[in-house]
Design an enzyme around this catalytic site. Structure first.
Site, mmCIF file in Angstrom:
data_model
loop_
_atom_site.group_PDB
_atom_site.id
_atom_site.type_symbol
_atom_site.label_atom_id
_atom_site.label_comp_id
_atom_site.label_asym_id
_atom_site.label_seq_id
_atom_site.Cartn_x
_atom_site.Cartn_y
_atom_site.Cartn_z
ATOM 1 N N GLY A 57 0.198 -3.350 -5.682
ATOM 2 C CA GLY A 57 1.439 -3.202 -4.934
ATOM 3 C C GLY A 57 1.310 -3.710 -3.506
ATOM 4 N NE ARG A 61 3.984 -2.545 -0.245
ATOM 5 C CZ ARG A 61 3.434 -1.787 -1.191
ATOM 6 N NH1 ARG A 61 4.046 -1.636 -2.360
ATOM 7 N NH2 ARG A 61 2.276 -1.188 -0.986
ATOM 8 C CG ASP A 74 1.998 -1.219 -11.585
ATOM 9 O OD1 ASP A 74 0.766 -1.132 -11.499
ATOM 10 O OD2 ASP A 74 2.773 -0.413 -11.042
ATOM 11 C CG ASP A 78 0.466 2.540 -13.688
ATOM 12 O OD1 ASP A 78 -0.698 2.130 -13.552
ATOM 13 O OD2 ASP A 78 1.345 2.424 -12.811
#
Length: 223
Positions: A57, A61, A74, A78
Site C-alpha cells: 500500500g 501511494r 491484495d 489477505d
C-alpha cells in the site's frame, strides 16, 4: 489486443505493489507447506507476509501505482491467508467449528463489501463515506485503528497456533491458561483479543451494510 494496450496491461502487472503481492503468495505457500512441521518458521514467514501487506500500500501511494488489479490481489491474498490459518486452527482445536464460522464470516463480509462497491460505482471497497454506521467509518477512515484491529486479529490467531499442542485442544482452556501466564503475555493476549473482537463486530456490520446496498441496487433497478 493492440500492442500498446498489451504493453499497458503488462505494466500494471509489473507495478511494484503487485510484485510484492506475488511475493506474498510465494511466502504463504512455503509457510503453509511447513505449518504442521515447523511452527516457529511458519509464524515468522506468515508475519513477514503480513508485514509486506502494509508495504504494498505504501509503494502504491508513493509511486502512484494504485490499480484495481492490485486492490483485488491484495484483498484475495489477505482473505486466503487468513482463511488458511483459520482452517489450520480448526484442525488443532476443538470445537473447530468456531474457526470455520470465523472463516465464513470473514470471506462473506469482504465479498459482499467488494461486490457492493462495484455496484455503486466506487473505486475502492474502503470508501464508506455514505454509510451510516460510525464504527465502519472509523475503521476505514482511520488507518491506525484499522491497522490495530487487523494486526490484533492476526497476532491472536498466531498466538493460538503457537500455543496449540497435542494435550490441549480446547480453545477455552488455552485462553484461560494464557491469561494466567506472565503479565506481559496475558496483557498481549488481552489487547489482541479486544482488537479481534472489534474486527468481528465490524465484519458483521460490513456484511449487513453491503447486503443493504445490494438490495437497494435491486430495488432501484426494478423501478
Amino acid at each position: 489486443m493492440a500492442p500498446q494496450s498489451t504493453q499497458r496491461a503488462l505494466s500494471v502487472y509489473l507495478y511494484i505493489p503487485n510484485i510484492i503481492g506475488y511475493f506474498r503468495i510465494i511466502i504463504n505457500c512455503v509457510a503453509f507447506a511447513l505449518c504442521y512441521s515447523h511452527k516457529t518458521l511458519f509464524a515468522i514467514l506468515y508475519f513477514f507476509s503480513f508485514f509486506c501487506d502494509g508495504l504494498d500500500g505504501w509503494f502504491a501511494r508513493k509511486f502512484n501505482q494504485v490499480s484495481t488489479f492490485g486492490a483485488v490481489l491484495d484483498m484475495v491474498t489477505d482473505r486466503v491467508s487468513t482463511a488458511c490459518l483459520l482452517a489450520v486452527l480448526s484442525q488443532l482445536y476443538r470445537p473447530g467449528l468456531i474457526f470455520l464460522l470465523l472463516l465464513g464470516l470473514d470471506i462473506t463480509s469482504h465479498w459482499f463489501q467488494m461486490y457492493s462497491t462495484f455496484l455503486s460505482g466506487k473505486t475502492s471497497h474502503k470508501d464508506v463515506k455514505d454509510k451510516n454506521n460510525w464504527l465502519l467509518k472509523a475503521y476505514y477512515g482511520h488507518r491506525p485503528f484499522m491497522a490495530f484491529c487487523c494486526v490484533a486479529s492476526e497476532v491472536l490467531y498466531i498466538i493460538l497456533y503457537l500455543l496449540a499442542d497435542e494435550q490441549t485442544t480446547s480453545v477455552l482452556d488455552v485462553c484461560l491458561s494464557t491469561i494466567k501466564e506472565t503479565p506481559l503475555l496475558s496483557l498481549s493476549f488481552f489487547v489482541t483479543l479486544i482488537g479481534w473482537a472489534v474486527k468481528q463486530v465490524i465484519n458483521v456490520i460490513q456484511m449487513k451494510t453491503a447486503a443493504d446496498s445490494c438490495v437497494f441496487y435491486d430495488t432501484k433497478r426494478s423501478k
